[in-house]
Motif scaffolding. Structure first.
Motif, PDB file in Angstrom:
ATOM      1  N   GLU A 131      44.027  29.808  30.624  1.00 20.75           N
ATOM      2  CA  GLU A 131      44.823  30.733  29.763  1.00 20.75           C
ATOM      3  C   GLU A 131      44.143  30.884  28.633  1.00 20.75           C
ATOM      4  OE1 GLU A 131      47.376  33.679  28.712  1.00 20.75           O
ATOM      5  OE2 GLU A 131      47.054  32.655  30.880  1.00 20.75           O
ATOM      6  N   ARG A 132      43.579  29.705  27.898  1.00 17.60           N
ATOM      7  CA  ARG A 132      42.886  30.064  26.623  1.00 17.60           C
ATOM      8  C   ARG A 132      41.690  31.021  26.787  1.00 17.60           C
ATOM      9  NH1 ARG A 132      43.726  27.028  22.110  1.00 17.60           N
ATOM     10  NH2 ARG A 132      41.315  26.855  21.917  1.00 17.60           N
ATOM     11  N   ASP A 133      40.998  30.797  27.852  1.00 15.62           N
ATOM     12  CA  ASP A 133      39.838  31.603  28.184  1.00 15.62           C
ATOM     13  C   ASP A 133      40.205  32.863  28.286  1.00 15.62           C
ATOM     14  OD1 ASP A 133      38.010  29.230  27.821  1.00 15.62           O
ATOM     15  OD2 ASP A 133      37.818  28.999  29.880  1.00 15.62           O
ATOM     16  N   ARG A 134      41.072  33.165  29.135  1.00 17.09           N
ATOM     17  CA  ARG A 134      41.493  34.661  29.350  1.00 17.09           C
ATOM     18  C   ARG A 134      41.704  35.405  28.301  1.00 17.09           C
ATOM     19  NH1 ARG A 134      43.545  32.492  34.265  1.00 17.09           N
ATOM     20  NH2 ARG A 134      45.331  31.994  33.528  1.00 17.09           N
ATOM     21  N   THR A 135      42.581  34.654  27.208  1.00 18.59           N
ATOM     22  CA  THR A 135      43.099  35.164  26.009  1.00 18.59           C
ATOM     23  C   THR A 135      42.108  35.514  24.962  1.00 18.59           C
ATOM     24  OG1 THR A 135      45.117  33.798  25.971  1.00 18.59           O
ATOM     25  CG2 THR A 135      44.513  34.817  23.808  1.00 18.59           C
ATOM     26  N   LEU A 136      40.954  34.575  25.156  1.00 22.05           N
ATOM     27  CA  LEU A 136      39.841  34.882  24.274  1.00 22.05           C
ATOM     28  C   LEU A 136      39.331  35.829  24.629  1.00 22.05           C
ATOM     29  CD1 LEU A 136      37.731  33.998  21.950  1.00 22.05           C
ATOM     30  CD2 LEU A 136      36.749  32.332  23.795  1.00 22.05           C
ATOM     31  N   TRP A 137      38.809  36.083  26.123  1.00 19.50           N
ATOM     32  CA  TRP A 137      37.929  37.074  26.293  1.00 19.50           C
ATOM     33  C   TRP A 137      38.890  38.594  26.353  1.00 19.50           C
ATOM     34  CZ3 TRP A 137      33.040  36.953  26.122  1.00 19.50           C
ATOM     35  CH2 TRP A 137      32.676  35.501  26.386  1.00 19.50           C
ATOM     36  N   ARG A 138      39.898  38.447  26.375  1.00 16.28           N
ATOM     37  CA  ARG A 138      40.937  39.630  26.309  1.00 16.28           C
ATOM     38  C   ARG A 138      40.642  40.293  24.970  1.00 16.28           C
ATOM     39  NH1 ARG A 138      45.533  37.931  27.483  1.00 16.28           N
ATOM     40  NH2 ARG A 138      46.419  37.831  25.407  1.00 16.28           N
ATOM     41  N   HIS A 139      40.814  39.515  23.860  1.00 12.03           N
ATOM     42  CA  HIS A 139      40.475  39.893  22.434  1.00 12.03           C
ATOM     43  C   HIS A 139      39.164  40.142  22.224  1.00 12.03           C
ATOM     44  CE1 HIS A 139      44.754  39.632  21.386  1.00 12.03           C
ATOM     45  NE2 HIS A 139      44.921  38.130  21.738  1.00 12.03           N
ATOM     46  N   PHE A 140      38.026  39.370  22.612  1.00 10.11           N
ATOM     47  CA  PHE A 140      36.692  39.798  22.370  1.00 10.11           C
ATOM     48  C   PHE A 140      36.375  41.099  22.722  1.00 10.11           C
ATOM     49  CE2 PHE A 140      32.374  39.681  23.884  1.00 10.11           C
ATOM     50  CZ  PHE A 140      31.702  39.135  22.768  1.00 10.11           C
ATOM     51  N   ALA A 141      37.342  41.471  24.017  1.00 10.86           N
ATOM     52  CA  ALA A 141      36.674  42.891  24.534  1.00 10.86           C
ATOM     53  C   ALA A 141      37.266  44.025  23.414  1.00 10.86           C
ATOM     54  CB  ALA A 141      37.413  43.150  25.796  1.00 10.86           C
ATOM     55  N   GLN A 142      38.078  43.660  22.416  1.00  4.81           N
ATOM     56  CA  GLN A 142      38.789  44.797  21.678  1.00  4.81           C
ATOM     57  C   GLN A 142      37.893  44.738  20.511  1.00  4.81           C
ATOM     58  OE1 GLN A 142      43.035  43.848  20.382  1.00  4.81           O
ATOM     59  NE2 GLN A 142      43.154  42.687  22.187  1.00  4.81           N
ATOM     60  N   LEU A 143      36.921  43.959  20.410  1.00  8.04           N
ATOM     61  CA  LEU A 143      35.853  44.125  19.128  1.00  8.04           C
ATOM     62  C   LEU A 143      34.872  45.286  19.545  1.00  8.04           C
ATOM     63  CD1 LEU A 143      34.719  40.530  18.691  1.00  8.04           C
ATOM     64  CD2 LEU A 143      36.378  41.637  17.233  1.00  8.04           C
ATOM     65  N   ASN A 144      34.312  45.799  18.339  1.00  9.66           N
ATOM     66  CA  ASN A 144      33.176  47.044  18.752  1.00  9.66           C
ATOM     67  C   ASN A 144      32.190  46.545  19.289  1.00  9.66           C
ATOM     68  OD1 ASN A 144      31.471  46.216  16.614  1.00  9.66           O
ATOM     69  ND2 ASN A 144      32.922  47.224  15.230  1.00  9.66           N
ATOM     70  N   GLU A 145      31.402  47.436  19.786  1.00  7.31           N
ATOM     71  CA  GLU A 145      30.134  47.120  21.005  1.00  7.31           C
ATOM     72  C   GLU A 145      29.409  46.159  20.027  1.00  7.31           C
ATOM     73  OE1 GLU A 145      27.044  49.019  24.079  1.00  7.31           O
ATOM     74  OE2 GLU A 145      27.844  50.169  22.082  1.00  7.31           O
ATOM     75  N   ARG A 146      28.999  46.489  18.611  1.00 13.05           N
ATOM     76  CA  ARG A 146      28.167  45.714  17.892  1.00 13.05           C
ATOM     77  C   ARG A 146      28.575  44.603  17.701  1.00 13.05           C
ATOM     78  NH1 ARG A 146      23.913  47.572  13.957  1.00 13.05           N
ATOM     79  NH2 ARG A 146      23.367  48.555  15.854  1.00 13.05           N
ATOM     80  N   CYS A 147      29.760  44.228  17.736  1.00 20.10           N
ATOM     81  CA  CYS A 147      30.271  42.828  17.258  1.00 20.10           C
ATOM     82  C   CYS A 147      30.106  42.152  18.690  1.00 20.10           C
ATOM     83  CB  CYS A 147      31.674  42.907  16.905  1.00 20.10           C
ATOM     84  SG  CYS A 147      32.056  43.001  15.144  1.00 20.10           S
ATOM     85  N   ARG A 148      30.412  42.729  19.624  1.00 18.68           N
ATOM     86  CA  ARG A 148      30.456  41.890  21.045  1.00 18.68           C
ATOM     87  C   ARG A 148      28.906  41.486  21.297  1.00 18.68           C
ATOM     88  NH1 ARG A 148      33.536  46.295  22.859  1.00 18.68           N
ATOM     89  NH2 ARG A 148      31.960  47.246  24.159  1.00 18.68           N
ATOM     90  N   VAL A 149      28.086  42.537  21.303  1.00 14.84           N
ATOM     91  CA  VAL A 149      26.716  42.134  21.306  1.00 14.84           C
ATOM     92  C   VAL A 149      25.966  41.122  20.442  1.00 14.84           C
ATOM     93  CG1 VAL A 149      24.416  43.356  21.427  1.00 14.84           C
ATOM     94  CG2 VAL A 149      26.171  44.456  22.481  1.00 14.84           C
ATOM     95  N   LEU A 150      26.210  41.426  19.066  1.00 15.81           N
ATOM     96  CA  LEU A 150      25.659  40.309  18.166  1.00 15.81           C
ATOM     97  C   LEU A 150      26.284  38.991  18.448  1.00 15.81           C
ATOM     98  CD1 LEU A 150      24.140  39.741  15.677  1.00 15.81           C
ATOM     99  CD2 LEU A 150      26.311  40.338  14.210  1.00 15.81           C
ATOM    100  N   LEU A 151      27.795  38.838  18.644  1.00 12.30           N
ATOM    101  CA  LEU A 151      28.230  37.555  18.949  1.00 12.30           C
ATOM    102  C   LEU A 151      27.767  36.826  20.219  1.00 12.30           C
ATOM    103  CD1 LEU A 151      31.857  37.774  17.922  1.00 12.30           C
ATOM    104  CD2 LEU A 151      30.192  36.975  16.552  1.00 12.30           C
ATOM    105  N   ARG A 152      27.342  37.659  21.369  1.00 17.68           N
ATOM    106  CA  ARG A 152      26.860  37.140  22.580  1.00 17.68           C
ATOM    107  C   ARG A 152      25.619  36.594  22.423  1.00 17.68           C
ATOM    108  NH1 ARG A 152      29.270  41.944  25.486  1.00 17.68           N
ATOM    109  NH2 ARG A 152      30.998  41.125  26.743  1.00 17.68           N
ATOM    110  N   VAL A 153      24.692  37.317  21.593  1.00 20.34           N
ATOM    111  CA  VAL A 153      23.362  36.806  21.293  1.00 20.34           C
ATOM    112  C   VAL A 153      23.318  35.741  20.455  1.00 20.34           C
ATOM    113  CG1 VAL A 153      21.084  37.345  20.146  1.00 20.34           C
ATOM    114  CG2 VAL A 153      22.230  39.166  21.549  1.00 20.34           C
ATOM    115  N   VAL A 154      24.015  35.596  19.199  1.00 17.20           N
ATOM    116  CA  VAL A 154      24.203  34.297  18.367  1.00 17.20           C
ATOM    117  C   VAL A 154      24.688  33.270  19.284  1.00 17.20           C
ATOM    118  CG1 VAL A 154      25.043  33.616  16.279  1.00 17.20           C
ATOM    119  CG2 VAL A 154      24.135  35.719  16.146  1.00 17.20           C
ATOM    120  N   ALA A 155      25.662  33.493  19.932  1.00 13.58           N
ATOM    121  CA  ALA A 155      26.042  32.386  20.682  1.00 13.58           C
ATOM    122  C   ALA A 155      25.411  31.819  21.786  1.00 13.58           C
ATOM    123  CB  ALA A 155      27.294  32.794  21.440  1.00 13.58           C
ATOM    124  N   GLN A 156      24.279  32.387  22.203  1.00 15.33           N
ATOM    125  CA  GLN A 156      23.705  31.917  23.449  1.00 15.33           C
ATOM    126  C   GLN A 156      22.096  31.293  22.639  1.00 15.33           C
ATOM    127  OE1 GLN A 156      22.948  35.063  25.808  1.00 15.33           O
ATOM    128  NE2 GLN A 156      24.947  35.896  26.152  1.00 15.33           N
TER     129      GLN A 156
END
Length: 200
Positions: A131-156
């Motif tokens: 449930e926490r994972d679903r909530t996290l990804w639901r809100h992650f999807a609301q970020l703009n594309e630049r944020c989503r790409v940047l956070l994915r790259v930095v997190a990896q």
């Protein structure tokens, strides 16, 4: 009075246009046009593969597989920014697959397994985690594309190389940290405002 363009803005704009042109030519059948894309983004993919705990040989295989997958999927990539995120995600997925296969091949002995406690989460804990994972990804999807790409790259990556990331994402190096902070703050705000998200 017009603001001065940011240092390197022309170079970044030229690079973005060049990668977009390469992608368009590759999509039209000129796959050799991807050579320039490989030269630009290969260091980032190596960094991602190695950050997943792979040695040089496995990392080389993973990066090569990712580039081959791009050739197969070249018609689905719409922009250089989307291309970078796609390549990073594909590299990480392939690295996971290689690691999983290696763990299966090695595997612990039966005696080790007999003495090891069961680390699997219980059903109730697994439900909460899902449930926490679903909530996290639901809100992650609301970020703009630049944020989503940047956070994915930095997190990896364990210790992100901001110069490499800046080159790959066409961002000024000095803006990576502040942008990452703003993106994380936005995500944190979305999560804290959601009753389904627990901070405990």
């Amino acid at each position: 009075m017009n603001a001065e363009p940011a240092p390197g803005a022309d170079i970044r704009a030229q690079r973005t246009a060049r990668l977009a042109a390469c992608l368009a030519r590759a999509a039209d059948g000129e796959l050799g046009a991807l050579d320039e894309v490989v030269a630009e983004l290969n260091p980032l993919l190596w960094h991602v593969a190695r950050s997943q705990g792979l040695g040089d040989e496995d990392a080389a295989d993973v990066v090569q597989t990712t580039w081959l997958e791009l050739v197969r999927q070249v018609h689905t990539i719409r922009s250089p920014l989307a291309l970078t995120g796609w390549l990073v995600s594909a590299t990480k997925r392939e690295a996971w697959r290689v690691n999983a296969r290696r763990r299966k091949q090695i595997g612990p002995g039966v005696d080790v397994l007999a003495d090891s406690p069961d680390a699997a989460a219980g059903p109730a804990e697994q439900v909460l985690t899902n449930e926490r994972d679903r909530t996290l990804w639901r809100h992650f999807a609301q970020l703009n594309e630049r944020c989503r790409v940047l956070l994915r790259v930095v997190a990896q990556v364990g210790r992100p190389d901001y110069t490499e990331i800046a080159d790959a994402l066409d961002m000024p190096r000095g803006s990576i940290g502040p942008t990452r902070g703003r993106c994380l703050a936005k995500l944190r705000g979305l999560l804290l405002s959601d009753p389904a998200w627990s901070t405990e």
